[in-house]
Design a protein around this motif. Sequence first.
Motif, PDB file in Angstrom:
ATOM      1  N   GLU A 146      10.931  70.920  13.514  1.00  0.00           N
ATOM      2  CA  GLU A 146       9.836  70.925  14.464  1.00  0.00           C
ATOM      3  C   GLU A 146       9.400  69.625  15.127  1.00  0.00           C
ATOM      4  O   GLU A 146       8.389  69.713  16.033  1.00  0.00           O
ATOM      5  N   GLY A 147       9.742  68.411  14.655  1.00  0.00           N
ATOM      6  CA  GLY A 147       9.576  67.285  14.928  1.00  0.00           C
ATOM      7  C   GLY A 147       8.104  66.716  14.565  1.00  0.00           C
ATOM      8  O   GLY A 147       7.543  65.939  14.948  1.00  0.00           O
ATOM      9  N   GLU A 148       7.378  67.260  13.206  1.00  0.00           N
ATOM     10  CA  GLU A 148       6.292  66.970  13.009  1.00  0.00           C
ATOM     11  C   GLU A 148       6.031  65.889  11.998  1.00  0.00           C
ATOM     12  O   GLU A 148       5.235  65.381  11.808  1.00  0.00           O
ATOM     13  N   VAL A 149       7.332  65.615  11.303  1.00  0.00           N
ATOM     14  CA  VAL A 149       7.260  64.470  10.361  1.00  0.00           C
ATOM     15  C   VAL A 149       8.890  63.921  10.274  1.00  0.00           C
ATOM     16  O   VAL A 149       9.613  64.604  10.777  1.00  0.00           O
ATOM     17  N   THR A 150       8.921  62.491   9.752  1.00  0.00           N
ATOM     18  CA  THR A 150      10.165  61.995   9.735  1.00  0.00           C
ATOM     19  C   THR A 150      10.686  62.167   8.431  1.00  0.00           C
ATOM     20  O   THR A 150      10.167  62.541   7.425  1.00  0.00           O
ATOM     21  N   ILE A 151      12.015  61.797   8.364  1.00  0.00           N
ATOM     22  CA  ILE A 151      12.733  61.926   7.269  1.00  0.00           C
ATOM     23  C   ILE A 151      12.050  60.899   6.112  1.00  0.00           C
ATOM     24  O   ILE A 151      11.796  61.451   4.867  1.00  0.00           O
ATOM     25  N   ARG A 152      11.656  59.769   6.608  1.00  0.00           N
ATOM     26  CA  ARG A 152      10.964  58.757   5.694  1.00  0.00           C
ATOM     27  C   ARG A 152       9.721  59.339   5.094  1.00  0.00           C
ATOM     28  O   ARG A 152       9.331  59.203   3.918  1.00  0.00           O
ATOM     29  N   GLN A 153       8.940  60.089   5.772  1.00  0.00           N
ATOM     30  CA  GLN A 153       7.774  60.623   5.328  1.00  0.00           C
ATOM     31  C   GLN A 153       7.890  61.468   4.483  1.00  0.00           C
ATOM     32  O   GLN A 153       7.342  61.747   3.370  1.00  0.00           O
ATOM     33  N   ILE A 154       9.176  62.447   4.758  1.00  0.00           N
ATOM     34  CA  ILE A 154       9.330  63.552   3.598  1.00  0.00           C
ATOM     35  C   ILE A 154       9.461  62.808   2.309  1.00  0.00           C
ATOM     36  O   ILE A 154       8.912  63.159   1.098  1.00  0.00           O
ATOM     37  N   GLY A 155      10.248  61.760   2.113  1.00  0.00           N
ATOM     38  CA  GLY A 155      10.687  60.965   1.045  1.00  0.00           C
ATOM     39  C   GLY A 155       9.109  60.325   0.397  1.00  0.00           C
ATOM     40  O   GLY A 155       8.914  60.337  -0.816  1.00  0.00           O
ATOM     41  N   ASP A 156       8.298  59.723   1.145  1.00  0.00           N
ATOM     42  CA  ASP A 156       6.962  59.285   0.903  1.00  0.00           C
ATOM     43  C   ASP A 156       6.012  60.397   0.060  1.00  0.00           C
ATOM     44  O   ASP A 156       5.689  60.317  -0.817  1.00  0.00           O
ATOM     45  N   LEU A 157       6.107  61.368   0.926  1.00  0.00           N
ATOM     46  CA  LEU A 157       5.261  62.620   0.294  1.00  0.00           C
ATOM     47  C   LEU A 157       5.596  63.390  -1.004  1.00  0.00           C
ATOM     48  O   LEU A 157       4.917  63.888  -2.067  1.00  0.00           O
ATOM     49  N   THR A 158       6.912  63.303  -1.209  1.00  0.00           N
ATOM     50  CA  THR A 158       7.674  64.004  -2.283  1.00  0.00           C
ATOM     51  C   THR A 158       8.007  63.160  -3.352  1.00  0.00           C
ATOM     52  O   THR A 158       8.143  63.649  -4.519  1.00  0.00           O
ATOM     53  N   GLY A 159       8.121  62.031  -3.173  1.00  0.00           N
ATOM     54  CA  GLY A 159       8.554  60.844  -4.324  1.00  0.00           C
ATOM     55  C   GLY A 159      10.268  60.978  -4.430  1.00  0.00           C
ATOM     56  O   GLY A 159      10.717  60.375  -5.643  1.00  0.00           O
ATOM     57  N   LEU A 160      11.001  61.609  -3.638  1.00  0.00           N
ATOM     58  CA  LEU A 160      12.319  61.480  -3.781  1.00  0.00           C
ATOM     59  C   LEU A 160      12.974  60.279  -3.251  1.00  0.00           C
ATOM     60  O   LEU A 160      12.226  59.691  -2.513  1.00  0.00           O
ATOM     61  N   SER A 161      13.928  59.702  -3.800  1.00  0.00           N
ATOM     62  CA  SER A 161      14.609  58.719  -3.472  1.00  0.00           C
ATOM     63  C   SER A 161      15.221  58.933  -1.918  1.00  0.00           C
ATOM     64  O   SER A 161      15.423  59.953  -1.340  1.00  0.00           O
TER      65      SER A 161
END
Length: 205
Positions: A146-161
């Motif tokens: 939906e364009g609300e978060v970036t892929i980098r933010q997903i990694g930051d928020l989840t702790g995934l590499s």
Amino acid sequence: MSYDTDHVQNAGGTPERITGIHTFTDLVNNVALAALYTNIRSKGTATGPELVDEAAVSKKTVYDYLSTLASAGLITDIGEENGATTYAAEDFELTLTVRDVAVSITPSLVAVLSHRDEYPVIDRVLEEHGLLTFALAHDLVMDHHEGEVTIRQIGDLTGLSSGMTYDLVDAIYAIRDFGESASSPETYTPSTVDSKQHNGDETEE
């Protein structure tokens, strides 16, 4: 008449009987069971023979799973079609809360989990980070679409590499038929991000 209690909402004089709670959690771990439930739900209705033709497991296993799902109230016998029992899937939400953190198992989440054999990254996230992180990542990928978060933010928020984040985004985009996720690693290498920030361009996909 309906009423709510601390543990039950929308209860009536004769509340629905819910059995086989383990079946709900089995939907997370058993790919074939998840796929069968998801197939019925996506079709609207389905018969045993139709499901056997499309399943990756034996006829006996399909009918065993149908019995298991029916016993748990996850599917309902709605009649017959050409002499075969017709089933419809029931919506559900199983919420687990520990230390004020809640995670919900829903048909939407099960639909993604039913593709674990096709996308090994799903198993990797579950095994290395757990169901809560997977569910969070799943929802964030929906937000990314939906364009609300970036892929980098997903990694930051989840702790995934970074690599695992890219792979999971691509997998969920494919499962959901969202098209291209624009998440190629060469677009999001640390040096690229640093360069963008240095030049005052912090736009990310």
